[in-house]
Enzyme design. Structure first.
Site, PDB file in Angstrom:
ATOM      1  N   ASP A  69       0.268   6.772 -12.502  1.00  0.00           N
ATOM      2  CA  ASP A  69       1.106   5.874 -13.398  1.00  0.00           C
ATOM      3  C   ASP A  69       1.174   5.071 -14.999  1.00  0.00           C
ATOM      4  OD1 ASP A  69      -0.985   4.215 -13.418  1.00  0.00           O
ATOM      5  OD2 ASP A  69       0.062   2.733 -12.028  1.00  0.00           O
ATOM      6  N   ASP A 119      -1.123  -7.512  -4.645  1.00  0.00           N
ATOM      7  CA  ASP A 119       0.399  -7.232  -3.185  1.00  0.00           C
ATOM      8  C   ASP A 119      -0.665  -5.956  -2.570  1.00  0.00           C
ATOM      9  OD1 ASP A 119       1.174  -5.195  -5.133  1.00  0.00           O
ATOM     10  OD2 ASP A 119       3.070  -5.869  -5.434  1.00  0.00           O
ATOM     11  N   GLU A 128       4.675  -0.042  -4.721  1.00  0.00           N
ATOM     12  CA  GLU A 128       4.970  -1.460  -4.410  1.00  0.00           C
ATOM     13  C   GLU A 128       4.513  -1.636  -2.056  1.00  0.00           C
ATOM     14  OE1 GLU A 128       3.343  -3.511  -5.952  1.00  0.00           O
ATOM     15  OE2 GLU A 128       4.405  -3.431  -8.013  1.00  0.00           O
ATOM     16  N   HIS A 154      -0.324  -2.893  -3.924  1.00  0.00           N
ATOM     17  CA  HIS A 154      -0.578  -1.577  -4.760  1.00  0.00           C
ATOM     18  C   HIS A 154      -1.740  -0.921  -4.771  1.00  0.00           C
ATOM     19  CE1 HIS A 154       0.109  -3.880  -8.433  1.00  0.00           C
ATOM     20  NE2 HIS A 154      -1.052  -3.031  -8.532  1.00  0.00           N
TER      21      HIS A 154
END
Ligand code: F6R
Length: 238
Positions: free
Chosen positions: A68, A138, A145, A140
């Site tokens: 990313d 979370d 996400e 990810h």
């Protein structure tokens, strides 16, 4: 199949992770590695640099694809993931940085088109041999996400508030953290022949448990890894 290794320290996690990557490079010198940024892989990269300096690993034919990149940051920006990779690994080993290392272009005019080109390039190299992953608080992986569905392609994303907060430690001010990014999707990640997920610290324990043993749901993106045939998880509490 999932192999879960709980180790005592971050140093052990880093050594073990580097050994697994080194074995892939040794058995296939022209391998394709999927790489991650964030704080957890730094120790792995440090060990790989030491191994290279000790003549134990040769990166000359290795090709890499990072997961990313922040939207709007170019590779000269110290907060960009291209800069991170150059400084934490590529500048210190004999990899062909210009030709063989790839990070999604966060400056691309159209991040959707950039995503299509990125996936096509990964496929042209025959896919990823080993994908290194961290995990967000979370759940990810990459910047995928929690969502209503899993996204297959490399695609633009809006970062969750919790991710922005977690990443603010790398920036001077929280307001400086970009809110958008581009991330490899689940297609290329799940098509990797082997996955190595590393997680460090007590605060990652609950989400790791959810991801590995809870229901498979895009609300916990890493849970999709339960469907992958060859995943190794290394976790250290300290
Ligand atoms: C980074 C990435 C992220 C991180 C995750 C965990 O390229 O893809 O998914 O792996 O946010 O980050 P750390 O290791 O800093 O806890």
């Amino acid at each position: 199949m999932l192999t879960y290794l709980q180790v005592a320290t971050y140093e052990e996690l880093s050594r073990k992770g580097a050994d697994i990557i080194r074995e892939v490079i040794t058995s296939k010198p022209q391998c394709v590695l999927g790489l991650a940024t964030g704080s957890t892989p730094i120790g792995i990269y440090d060990n790989l640099i030491s191994d290279y300096q000790a003549g134990k690993v040769d990166f000359s034919s290795v090709v890499t694809f990072n997961l990313d990149e922040y939207a709007g940051l170019d590779g000269e920006n110290e907060q960009s993931y291209r800069y991170f990779m150059d400084h934490h690994l590529f500048n210190h080993v004999n990899i062909n940085k210009e030709q063989n290392t790839n990070v999604p272009d966060g400056m691309a005019f159209d991040l959707m088109v950039e995503g299509i080109c990125y996936d096509t390039l990964i496929e042209s190299f025959g896919g990823i041999d080993l994908q290194l992953l961290g995990i967000g608080l979370d759940g990810h992986i990459g910047f995928n996400e929690p969502d209503d569905c899993f996204t297959k392609e490399t695609h633009p994303v809006t970062l969750d508030e919790s991710t922005i907060e977690a990443n603010a430690r790398f920036f001077e001010r929280k307001e400086d953290v970009p809110t958008k990014a581009i991330t490899m999707g689940m297609g290329s990640i799940m098509a990797a022949k082997q996955i190595l997920l590393v997680a460090n610290g007590e605060k990652k324990k609950a989400i790791l448990e959810k991801a590995l043993n809870g229901p498979i749901t895009p609300r916990v993106p890493a849970s999709i890894l339960q469907l992958h045939p060859n995943v190794t998880v290394i976790y250290s509490e300290v």
